[in-house]
Design a protein around this motif. Structure first.
Motif, PDB file in Angstrom:
ATOM      1  N   GLY A 164     -11.054 -16.896   3.174  1.00 30.90           N
ATOM      2  CA  GLY A 164     -10.349 -18.076   3.634  1.00 30.90           C
ATOM      3  C   GLY A 164      -8.841 -18.044   3.411  1.00 30.90           C
ATOM      4  O   GLY A 164      -8.167 -19.048   3.626  1.00 30.90           O
ATOM      5  N   VAL A 165      -8.311 -16.893   2.983  1.00 25.68           N
ATOM      6  CA  VAL A 165      -6.879 -16.772   2.690  1.00 25.68           C
ATOM      7  C   VAL A 165      -6.232 -15.829   3.704  1.00 25.68           C
ATOM      8  O   VAL A 165      -6.658 -14.676   3.848  1.00 25.68           O
ATOM      9  CB  VAL A 165      -6.640 -16.242   1.254  1.00 25.68           C
ATOM     10  N   MET A 166      -5.192 -16.306   4.397  1.00 23.57           N
ATOM     11  CA  MET A 166      -4.447 -15.484   5.353  1.00 23.57           C
ATOM     12  C   MET A 166      -3.532 -14.535   4.585  1.00 23.57           C
ATOM     13  O   MET A 166      -2.823 -14.951   3.661  1.00 23.57           O
ATOM     14  CB  MET A 166      -3.629 -16.365   6.287  1.00 23.57           C
ATOM     15  N   MET A 167      -3.547 -13.264   4.980  1.00 25.03           N
ATOM     16  CA  MET A 167      -2.756 -12.210   4.335  1.00 25.03           C
ATOM     17  C   MET A 167      -2.147 -11.316   5.407  1.00 25.03           C
ATOM     18  O   MET A 167      -2.612 -11.315   6.547  1.00 25.03           O
ATOM     19  CB  MET A 167      -3.666 -11.351   3.445  1.00 25.03           C
ATOM     20  N   LEU A 168      -1.142 -10.551   5.012  1.00 31.57           N
ATOM     21  CA  LEU A 168      -0.553  -9.529   5.881  1.00 31.57           C
ATOM     22  C   LEU A 168      -0.923  -8.168   5.310  1.00 31.57           C
ATOM     23  O   LEU A 168      -0.767  -7.947   4.109  1.00 31.57           O
ATOM     24  CB  LEU A 168       0.970  -9.635   5.907  1.00 31.57           C
ATOM     25  N   GLU A 169      -1.382  -7.257   6.170  1.00 33.14           N
ATOM     26  CA  GLU A 169      -1.805  -5.950   5.675  1.00 33.14           C
ATOM     27  C   GLU A 169      -1.309  -4.839   6.584  1.00 33.14           C
ATOM     28  O   GLU A 169      -1.258  -4.990   7.803  1.00 33.14           O
ATOM     29  CB  GLU A 169      -3.326  -5.905   5.583  1.00 33.14           C
ATOM     30  N   ARG A 170      -0.958  -3.729   5.949  1.00 31.94           N
ATOM     31  CA  ARG A 170      -0.558  -2.532   6.691  1.00 31.94           C
ATOM     32  C   ARG A 170      -0.999  -1.307   5.920  1.00 31.94           C
ATOM     33  O   ARG A 170      -0.916  -1.256   4.701  1.00 31.94           O
ATOM     34  CB  ARG A 170       0.955  -2.494   6.901  1.00 31.94           C
ATOM     35  N   GLU A 171      -1.421  -0.315   6.672  1.00 31.91           N
ATOM     36  CA  GLU A 171      -1.811   0.973   6.108  1.00 31.91           C
ATOM     37  C   GLU A 171      -0.727   1.992   6.437  1.00 31.91           C
ATOM     38  O   GLU A 171      -0.293   2.101   7.585  1.00 31.91           O
ATOM     39  CB  GLU A 171      -3.139   1.389   6.734  1.00 31.91           C
ATOM     40  N   TYR A 172      -0.288   2.713   5.420  1.00 31.87           N
ATOM     41  CA  TYR A 172       0.718   3.765   5.578  1.00 31.87           C
ATOM     42  C   TYR A 172       0.045   5.114   5.324  1.00 31.87           C
ATOM     43  O   TYR A 172      -0.702   5.256   4.360  1.00 31.87           O
ATOM     44  CB  TYR A 172       1.859   3.583   4.566  1.00 31.87           C
ATOM     45  N   LYS A 173       0.335   6.092   6.159  1.00 30.65           N
ATOM     46  CA  LYS A 173      -0.249   7.429   6.016  1.00 30.65           C
ATOM     47  C   LYS A 173       0.805   8.412   5.508  1.00 30.65           C
ATOM     48  O   LYS A 173       1.977   8.332   5.901  1.00 30.65           O
ATOM     49  CB  LYS A 173      -0.763   7.924   7.362  1.00 30.65           C
ATOM     50  N   PHE A 174       0.358   9.321   4.645  1.00 30.07           N
ATOM     51  CA  PHE A 174       1.228  10.331   4.055  1.00 30.07           C
ATOM     52  C   PHE A 174       0.532  11.691   4.085  1.00 30.07           C
ATOM     53  O   PHE A 174      -0.683  11.763   4.264  1.00 30.07           O
ATOM     54  CB  PHE A 174       1.587   9.940   2.610  1.00 30.07           C
ATOM     55  N   LYS A 175       1.291  12.751   3.885  1.00 29.65           N
ATOM     56  CA  LYS A 175       0.735  14.110   3.956  1.00 29.65           C
ATOM     57  C   LYS A 175      -0.132  14.476   2.758  1.00 29.65           C
ATOM     58  O   LYS A 175      -0.941  15.399   2.844  1.00 29.65           O
ATOM     59  CB  LYS A 175       1.862  15.139   4.100  1.00 29.65           C
ATOM     60  N   ASN A 176       0.063  13.764   1.640  1.00 29.46           N
ATOM     61  CA  ASN A 176      -0.711  14.102   0.443  1.00 29.46           C
ATOM     62  C   ASN A 176      -0.713  12.933  -0.541  1.00 29.46           C
ATOM     63  O   ASN A 176      -0.098  11.890  -0.289  1.00 29.46           O
ATOM     64  CB  ASN A 176      -0.164  15.376  -0.216  1.00 29.46           C
ATOM     65  N   TYR A 177      -1.385  13.133  -1.641  1.00 30.19           N
ATOM     66  CA  TYR A 177      -1.508  12.082  -2.651  1.00 30.19           C
ATOM     67  C   TYR A 177      -0.164  11.798  -3.327  1.00 30.19           C
ATOM     68  O   TYR A 177       0.186  10.639  -3.551  1.00 30.19           O
ATOM     69  CB  TYR A 177      -2.544  12.487  -3.706  1.00 30.19           C
ATOM     70  N   LYS A 178       0.579  12.847  -3.616  1.00 28.47           N
ATOM     71  CA  LYS A 178       1.847  12.676  -4.336  1.00 28.47           C
ATOM     72  C   LYS A 178       2.834  11.816  -3.549  1.00 28.47           C
ATOM     73  O   LYS A 178       3.506  10.959  -4.118  1.00 28.47           O
ATOM     74  CB  LYS A 178       2.450  14.042  -4.658  1.00 28.47           C
ATOM     75  N   LEU A 179       2.922  12.009  -2.239  1.00 27.32           N
ATOM     76  CA  LEU A 179       3.815  11.193  -1.414  1.00 27.32           C
ATOM     77  C   LEU A 179       3.331   9.743  -1.340  1.00 27.32           C
ATOM     78  O   LEU A 179       4.128   8.806  -1.392  1.00 27.32           O
ATOM     79  CB  LEU A 179       3.942  11.789  -0.013  1.00 27.32           C
ATOM     80  N   ALA A 180       2.021   9.568  -1.244  1.00 25.51           N
ATOM     81  CA  ALA A 180       1.449   8.221  -1.231  1.00 25.51           C
ATOM     82  C   ALA A 180       1.720   7.523  -2.558  1.00 25.51           C
ATOM     83  O   ALA A 180       2.086   6.339  -2.595  1.00 25.51           O
ATOM     84  CB  ALA A 180      -0.052   8.289  -0.948  1.00 25.51           C
ATOM     85  N   TRP A 181       1.557   8.238  -3.635  1.00 27.08           N
ATOM     86  CA  TRP A 181       1.791   7.713  -4.985  1.00 27.08           C
ATOM     87  C   TRP A 181       3.255   7.282  -5.136  1.00 27.08           C
ATOM     88  O   TRP A 181       3.548   6.197  -5.643  1.00 27.08           O
ATOM     89  CB  TRP A 181       1.417   8.781  -5.982  1.00 27.08           C
ATOM     90  N   ALA A 182       4.181   8.133  -4.691  1.00 29.21           N
ATOM     91  CA  ALA A 182       5.610   7.809  -4.778  1.00 29.21           C
ATOM     92  C   ALA A 182       5.927   6.533  -3.999  1.00 29.21           C
ATOM     93  O   ALA A 182       6.682   5.674  -4.459  1.00 29.21           O
ATOM     94  CB  ALA A 182       6.457   8.976  -4.273  1.00 29.21           C
ATOM     95  N   PHE A 183       5.338   6.399  -2.814  1.00 29.25           N
ATOM     96  CA  PHE A 183       5.562   5.200  -2.005  1.00 29.25           C
ATOM     97  C   PHE A 183       4.996   3.972  -2.706  1.00 29.25           C
ATOM     98  O   PHE A 183       5.639   2.918  -2.746  1.00 29.25           O
ATOM     99  CB  PHE A 183       4.936   5.364  -0.616  1.00 29.25           C
ATOM    100  N   SER A 184       3.799   4.088  -3.267  1.00 34.01           N
ATOM    101  CA  SER A 184       3.207   2.931  -3.960  1.00 34.01           C
ATOM    102  C   SER A 184       4.064   2.514  -5.149  1.00 34.01           C
ATOM    103  O   SER A 184       4.179   1.319  -5.447  1.00 34.01           O
ATOM    104  CB  SER A 184       1.761   3.202  -4.373  1.00 34.01           C
ATOM    105  N   ASN A 185       4.706   3.469  -5.805  1.00 23.84           N
ATOM    106  CA  ASN A 185       5.633   3.129  -6.898  1.00 23.84           C
ATOM    107  C   ASN A 185       6.851   2.376  -6.375  1.00 23.84           C
ATOM    108  O   ASN A 185       7.324   1.432  -7.011  1.00 23.84           O
ATOM    109  CB  ASN A 185       6.064   4.382  -7.655  1.00 23.84           C
ATOM    110  N   LYS A 186       7.352   2.763  -5.209  1.00 21.82           N
ATOM    111  CA  LYS A 186       8.478   2.048  -4.606  1.00 21.82           C
ATOM    112  C   LYS A 186       8.086   0.608  -4.268  1.00 21.82           C
ATOM    113  O   LYS A 186       8.867  -0.321  -4.462  1.00 21.82           O
ATOM    114  CB  LYS A 186       8.961   2.752  -3.332  1.00 21.82           C
ATOM    115  N   VAL A 187       6.879   0.435  -3.744  1.00 23.16           N
ATOM    116  CA  VAL A 187       6.402  -0.911  -3.428  1.00 23.16           C
ATOM    117  C   VAL A 187       6.295  -1.739  -4.717  1.00 23.16           C
ATOM    118  O   VAL A 187       6.664  -2.912  -4.738  1.00 23.16           O
ATOM    119  CB  VAL A 187       5.053  -0.873  -2.676  1.00 23.16           C
ATOM    120  N   SER A 188       5.833  -1.120  -5.784  1.00 21.82           N
ATOM    121  CA  SER A 188       5.737  -1.815  -7.072  1.00 21.82           C
ATOM    122  C   SER A 188       7.112  -2.248  -7.575  1.00 21.82           C
ATOM    123  O   SER A 188       7.277  -3.349  -8.104  1.00 21.82           O
ATOM    124  CB  SER A 188       5.074  -0.909  -8.112  1.00 21.82           C
TER     125      SER A 188
END
Length: 110
Positions: A40-64
């Motif tokens: 019942g809660v409206m949210m905004l969502e997006r999926e980002y794709k990266f070449k590997n785990y390390k790049l995804a991890w770095a991006f998630s740290n930037k979001v944090s």
């Protein structure tokens, strides 16, 4: 001024949720984000794709870091080669302009 250049405002439990018209207008500025309703809660969502785990991890740290700077905190799901970010305003149980600002800022970190 673009959403990515705006600052979040302090939000409280009686802050207004975005209207249907505001949602339609604001989503045009962040077209890769999808409005979702969960429990019942409206949210905004997006999926980002990266070449590997390390790049995804770095991006998630930037979001944090963005979340701490704006004092507005999303859900961040980190997987191999993928990060899913979900913004909503916990205090109001839905979407506030802050969520669109943070979504635009998240996009600008790519």
């Amino acid at each position: 001024m673009t959403l990515a250049k705006q600052q979040c405002e302090a939000c409280h439990a009686d802050a207004p949720k975005v209207s249907d018209q505001e949602l339609a207008d604001l989503i045009k500025e962040i077209p890769d984000w999808v409005p979702q309703v969960r429990d019942g809660v409206m949210m905004l969502e997006r999926e980002y794709k990266f070449k590997n785990y390390k790049l995804a991890w770095a991006f998630s740290n930037k979001v944090s870091e963005l979340a701490e700077a704006e004092f507005h905190h999303p859900s961040i799901l980190l997987e191999w080669g993928k990060v899913t970010v979900t913004w909503w305003t916990h205090a109001i149980g839905g979407l506030h302009r802050n969520d669109f600002i943070c979504a635009a800022k998240t996009d600008s970190m790519l």
